[in-house]
Write a protein that holds these residues in place. Structure first.
Motif, PDB file in Angstrom:
ATOM      1  N   PHE A  98      22.780  89.478  78.119  1.00 39.72           N
ATOM      2  CA  PHE A  98      24.070  89.207  77.485  1.00 39.72           C
ATOM      3  C   PHE A  98      25.163  88.988  78.527  1.00 39.72           C
ATOM      4  O   PHE A  98      26.019  88.112  78.354  1.00 39.72           O
ATOM      5  CB  PHE A  98      24.440  90.364  76.560  1.00 39.72           C
ATOM      6  N   LEU A  99      25.147  89.745  79.601  1.00 43.16           N
ATOM      7  CA  LEU A  99      26.148  89.551  80.647  1.00 43.16           C
ATOM      8  C   LEU A  99      25.990  88.194  81.316  1.00 43.16           C
ATOM      9  O   LEU A  99      26.988  87.569  81.709  1.00 43.16           O
ATOM     10  CB  LEU A  99      26.039  90.673  81.688  1.00 43.16           C
ATOM     11  N   ARG A 100      24.747  87.711  81.430  1.00 47.45           N
ATOM     12  CA  ARG A 100      24.536  86.368  81.985  1.00 47.45           C
ATOM     13  C   ARG A 100      25.077  85.311  81.032  1.00 47.45           C
ATOM     14  O   ARG A 100      25.658  84.317  81.462  1.00 47.45           O
ATOM     15  CB  ARG A 100      23.043  86.133  82.237  1.00 47.45           C
ATOM     16  N   TYR A 101      24.902  85.532  79.744  1.00 42.84           N
ATOM     17  CA  TYR A 101      25.483  84.604  78.763  1.00 42.84           C
ATOM     18  C   TYR A 101      27.002  84.566  78.903  1.00 42.84           C
ATOM     19  O   TYR A 101      27.617  83.486  78.834  1.00 42.84           O
ATOM     20  CB  TYR A 101      25.113  85.026  77.337  1.00 42.84           C
ATOM     21  N   TYR A 102      27.595  85.717  79.092  1.00 37.95           N
ATOM     22  CA  TYR A 102      29.037  85.786  79.280  1.00 37.95           C
ATOM     23  C   TYR A 102      29.464  85.001  80.523  1.00 37.95           C
ATOM     24  O   TYR A 102      30.441  84.222  80.483  1.00 37.95           O
ATOM     25  CB  TYR A 102      29.471  87.246  79.430  1.00 37.95           C
ATOM     26  N   ALA A 103      28.757  85.217  81.625  1.00 33.19           N
ATOM     27  CA  ALA A 103      29.108  84.538  82.878  1.00 33.19           C
ATOM     28  C   ALA A 103      28.961  83.023  82.739  1.00 33.19           C
ATOM     29  O   ALA A 103      29.824  82.264  83.207  1.00 33.19           O
ATOM     30  CB  ALA A 103      28.227  85.060  84.014  1.00 33.19           C
ATOM     31  N   ASN A 104      27.878  82.591  82.107  1.00 30.86           N
ATOM     32  CA  ASN A 104      27.693  81.150  81.900  1.00 30.86           C
ATOM     33  C   ASN A 104      28.811  80.561  81.070  1.00 30.86           C
ATOM     34  O   ASN A 104      29.332  79.471  81.372  1.00 30.86           O
ATOM     35  CB  ASN A 104      26.351  80.889  81.217  1.00 30.86           C
ATOM     36  N   THR A 105      29.187  81.248  80.007  1.00 30.91           N
ATOM     37  CA  THR A 105      30.221  80.739  79.110  1.00 30.91           C
ATOM     38  C   THR A 105      31.566  80.653  79.810  1.00 30.91           C
ATOM     39  O   THR A 105      32.302  79.666  79.648  1.00 30.91           O
ATOM     40  CB  THR A 105      30.329  81.633  77.866  1.00 30.91           C
ATOM     41  N   ILE A 106      31.907  81.666  80.588  1.00 30.15           N
ATOM     42  CA  ILE A 106      33.176  81.645  81.321  1.00 30.15           C
ATOM     43  C   ILE A 106      33.195  80.497  82.328  1.00 30.15           C
ATOM     44  O   ILE A 106      34.188  79.766  82.447  1.00 30.15           O
ATOM     45  CB  ILE A 106      33.405  82.993  82.022  1.00 30.15           C
ATOM     46  N   PHE A 107      32.093  80.321  83.047  1.00 33.20           N
ATOM     47  CA  PHE A 107      32.028  79.245  84.050  1.00 33.20           C
ATOM     48  C   PHE A 107      32.156  77.879  83.393  1.00 33.20           C
ATOM     49  O   PHE A 107      32.927  77.019  83.856  1.00 33.20           O
ATOM     50  CB  PHE A 107      30.709  79.351  84.817  1.00 33.20           C
ATOM     51  N   LEU A 254      24.517  79.823  76.743  1.00 27.25           N
ATOM     52  CA  LEU A 254      25.864  80.340  76.554  1.00 27.25           C
ATOM     53  C   LEU A 254      25.840  81.486  75.555  1.00 27.25           C
ATOM     54  O   LEU A 254      24.823  81.784  74.939  1.00 27.25           O
ATOM     55  CB  LEU A 254      26.801  79.219  76.087  1.00 27.25           C
ATOM     56  N   VAL A 255      26.987  82.091  75.369  1.00 28.91           N
ATOM     57  CA  VAL A 255      27.015  83.339  74.621  1.00 28.91           C
ATOM     58  C   VAL A 255      26.680  83.137  73.146  1.00 28.91           C
ATOM     59  O   VAL A 255      26.056  84.000  72.522  1.00 28.91           O
ATOM     60  CB  VAL A 255      28.395  84.017  74.789  1.00 28.91           C
ATOM     61  N   ALA A 256      27.037  81.982  72.575  1.00 24.60           N
ATOM     62  CA  ALA A 256      26.788  81.775  71.140  1.00 24.60           C
ATOM     63  C   ALA A 256      25.302  81.585  70.853  1.00 24.60           C
ATOM     64  O   ALA A 256      24.727  82.287  70.011  1.00 24.60           O
ATOM     65  CB  ALA A 256      27.582  80.566  70.644  1.00 24.60           C
ATOM     66  N   ASN A 257      24.663  80.619  71.551  1.00 21.74           N
ATOM     67  CA  ASN A 257      23.237  80.410  71.284  1.00 21.74           C
ATOM     68  C   ASN A 257      22.378  81.519  71.870  1.00 21.74           C
ATOM     69  O   ASN A 257      21.304  81.827  71.351  1.00 21.74           O
ATOM     70  CB  ASN A 257      22.787  79.043  71.806  1.00 21.74           C
ATOM     71  N   GLY A 258      22.845  82.157  72.954  1.00 23.16           N
ATOM     72  CA  GLY A 258      22.110  83.308  73.474  1.00 23.16           C
ATOM     73  C   GLY A 258      22.103  84.467  72.502  1.00 23.16           C
ATOM     74  O   GLY A 258      21.106  85.174  72.350  1.00 23.16           O
ATOM     75  N   LEU A 259      23.222  84.653  71.834  1.00 20.96           N
ATOM     76  CA  LEU A 259      23.308  85.722  70.843  1.00 20.96           C
ATOM     77  C   LEU A 259      22.375  85.451  69.660  1.00 20.96           C
ATOM     78  O   LEU A 259      21.734  86.374  69.132  1.00 20.96           O
ATOM     79  CB  LEU A 259      24.745  85.857  70.359  1.00 20.96           C
ATOM     80  N   MET A 260      22.282  84.198  69.235  1.00 19.55           N
ATOM     81  CA  MET A 260      21.374  83.864  68.140  1.00 19.55           C
ATOM     82  C   MET A 260      19.925  84.118  68.525  1.00 19.55           C
ATOM     83  O   MET A 260      19.121  84.571  67.699  1.00 19.55           O
ATOM     84  CB  MET A 260      21.570  82.405  67.734  1.00 19.55           C
ATOM     85  N   ASP A 261      19.562  83.856  69.778  1.00 18.50           N
ATOM     86  CA  ASP A 261      18.206  84.179  70.229  1.00 18.50           C
ATOM     87  C   ASP A 261      17.968  85.679  70.243  1.00 18.50           C
ATOM     88  O   ASP A 261      16.855  86.145  69.975  1.00 18.50           O
ATOM     89  CB  ASP A 261      17.978  83.598  71.628  1.00 18.50           C
ATOM     90  N   MET A 262      19.000  86.423  70.554  1.00 19.38           N
ATOM     91  CA  MET A 262      18.889  87.883  70.487  1.00 19.38           C
ATOM     92  C   MET A 262      18.596  88.334  69.063  1.00 19.38           C
ATOM     93  O   MET A 262      17.746  89.193  68.820  1.00 19.38           O
ATOM     94  CB  MET A 262      20.183  88.540  70.981  1.00 19.38           C
ATOM     95  N   PHE A 263      19.310  87.744  68.123  1.00 21.52           N
ATOM     96  CA  PHE A 263      19.080  88.087  66.723  1.00 21.52           C
ATOM     97  C   PHE A 263      17.656  87.747  66.312  1.00 21.52           C
ATOM     98  O   PHE A 263      17.027  88.485  65.533  1.00 21.52           O
ATOM     99  CB  PHE A 263      20.068  87.340  65.833  1.00 21.52           C
ATOM    100  N   ALA A 264      17.134  86.637  66.814  1.00 26.23           N
ATOM    101  CA  ALA A 264      15.758  86.266  66.496  1.00 26.23           C
ATOM    102  C   ALA A 264      14.779  87.273  67.079  1.00 26.23           C
ATOM    103  O   ALA A 264      13.749  87.595  66.454  1.00 26.23           O
ATOM    104  CB  ALA A 264      15.456  84.866  67.031  1.00 26.23           C
ATOM    105  N   SER A 265      15.080  87.792  68.265  1.00 25.88           N
ATOM    106  CA  SER A 265      14.199  88.802  68.852  1.00 25.88           C
ATOM    107  C   SER A 265      14.219  90.093  68.052  1.00 25.88           C
ATOM    108  O   SER A 265      13.224  90.817  67.992  1.00 25.88           O
ATOM    109  CB  SER A 265      14.609  89.070  70.305  1.00 25.88           C
ATOM    110  N   PHE A 266      15.342  90.399  67.408  1.00 27.70           N
ATOM    111  CA  PHE A 266      15.390  91.574  66.542  1.00 27.70           C
ATOM    112  C   PHE A 266      14.389  91.437  65.396  1.00 27.70           C
ATOM    113  O   PHE A 266      13.727  92.403  65.005  1.00 27.70           O
ATOM    114  CB  PHE A 266      16.793  91.767  65.972  1.00 27.70           C
TER     115      PHE A 266
END
Length: 318
Positions: A98-107, A254-266
Motif C-alpha cells: 500500500f505504501l508503494r501504491y501511495y508513492a507511485n500515485t504521488i509521483f 496506483l493507489v486506486a487500482n492497487g486497492l481494488m486488487d487488495m480487495f480481491a485478495s481478501f
C-alpha cells in the motif's frame, strides 16, 4: 402625525426582522440537513473502518447498525493490515504494498500535473495573446475534441502505448494525461480578461513574450493556475481505469487500482481472514477507502479557496 409614522416604521422594522430571522432559520436548517446527508457516509466509513471484526460480525448477524460504538469496539488493526499486510500459515490476504501504491500515485500526480500546467500556460498564452494564421480554427478544433467522450480514446491510447512498449512504465501513466483541452480553454479565458494594453506597454518597455508571460500574466492568473493544479492532482489521484489497463506489475500500480486488487485478495483467501476473525471484510475495505480519500480531502480543504478565486476570476469580465 409624526408619532404615527414613527410607530409604523417601528412595526415594519420588527416585521422585517422577524421575516429575516425566519428566513435565516430555514436557510441554515436546509444547509444543515444537506451537510448531514453528505457527511453521514464519511462518518459511517470512518466508524466502520475502526470496528473490530467481532463487532462487525455481531452487527451483521443481528442486522443492526451502531453508529456510536464504544471505544472497546474500535481498533486500528484494520489500518495496519491494509498498510503492512498480514500473513498466517503462509497465507497472505494483503500484499503489503500500500505504501508503494501511495508513492507511485504521488509521483505520477506531481509529474503529470507539472507537465499539464506547462502545456496549459504556453497554449493558453498563445491562443490569448499571439497572432498567427489559423489560430481561431485551431482553437475551435481543440474545443471540438471536448465533444468526444474520453472512453473512445482509450483503445487508441492503449494501442499507442503497446506499440511504444510503455506498458508498466511511468511514461504511460504520466504522458497520456499531460494535455487537457479544458484546462487550456479555462486558462485562456482568464488570460483574455487581462487588458491587452499591458501587453503593448510591456513590448514598448522592451519585455519579450516569455518575460511578459512570467512577469505579468502568470502572477495575475495565479488563482486560475492553482485551480488547475488542484483539479489535475485530484484527477491523477482518482484515476482507475487507465492505470488498470497499462499496469500489470504490482510495483507499478496506483493507489486506486492497487486497492481494488487488495480487495480481491481478501475474497480469494478467506481462510486466512477467518483465522484472524474477519468473517466480514467491510471494515478492511472501508479502512483502505478512507486512507485513499483522506489525503485528497485534506488537500482540497487547504486549497479550496483558490478554486473559488479561480472560478470567480474566469467568470467576471474586466
Amino acid at each position: 402625525m409624526a408619532s404615527d409614522v414613527y410607530f409604523i416604521d417601528e412595526a415594519a422594522k420588527k416585521r422585517f426582522k422577524r421575516q429575516k430571522l425566519a428566513l435565516n432559520i430555514l436557510t441554515y436548517t436546509f444547509l444543515t440537513i444537506c451537510a448531514l446527508f453528505m457527511l453521514l457516509p464519511f462518518y459511517y466509513m470512518i466508524i466502520t473502518s475502526l470496528k473490530t471484526p467481532e463487532t462487525l460480525t455481531q452487527e451483521m448477524y443481528s442486522k443492526t447498525l451502531n453508529l456510536f460504538p464504544s471505544f472497546k469496539q474500535l481498533t486500528f488493526e484494520n489500518y495496519k493490515i491494509v498498510i503492512y499486510g498480514y500473513s498466517q500459515n503462509a497465507k497472505t490476504f494483503a500484499e503489503g504494498n500500500f505504501l508503494r501504491y501511495y508513492a507511485n500515485t504521488i509521483f505520477v500526480a506531481v509529474c503529470s500535473t507539472a507537465i499539464t500546467v506547462v502545456t496549459c500556460i504556453l497554449s493558453a498564452f498563445a491562443f490569448a495573446r499571439l497572432n498567427f494564421k489559423g489560430k481561431n480554427f485551431l482553437f475551435a478544433l481543440l474545443l471540438a475534441t471536448m465533444m468526444i467522450p474520453g472512453e473512445m480514446m482509450i483503445i487508441t491510447n492503449f494501442t499507442t502505448i503497446s506499440l511504444l512498449k510503455w506498458k508498466d512504465t511511468y511514461q504511460a501513466l504520466i504522458l497520456t494525461h499531460a494535455v487537457s483541452v479544458f484546462y487550456i480553454y479555462y486558462l485562456r479565458q482568464t488570460f483574455q480578461q487581462i487588458p491587452n494594453e499591458l501587453f503593448l506597454a510591456a513590448k514598448v518597455d522592451g519585455y519579450g513574450v516569455f518575460k511578459y508571460l512570467f512577469k505579468v500574466m502568470i502572477p495575475i492568473a495565479m488563482p486560475t493556475i492553482v485551480t488547475i493544479i488542484i483539479l489535475s492532482v485530484m484527477g491523477s489521484w482518482n484515476a482507475y481505469l487507465w492505470p488498470t489497463m497499462v499496469t500489470s506489475k504490482d510495483s507499478m500500480k496506483l493507489v486506486a487500482n492497487g486497492l481494488m486488487d487488495m480487495f480481491a485478495s481478501f475474497q480469494s483467501q478467506p481462510d486466512a481472514l477467518l483465522a484472524k476473525g474477519y468473517e466480514y471484510t467491510d471494515n478492511l475495505r472501508l479502512a483502505g477507502s478512507f486512507m485513499v480519500t483522506l489525503p485528497l480531502f485534506v488537500f482540497f480543504l487547504i486549497f479550496r479557496k483558490y478554486i473559488m478565486r479561480g472560478v470567480s476570476r474566469s467568470g467576471i469580465k474586466g
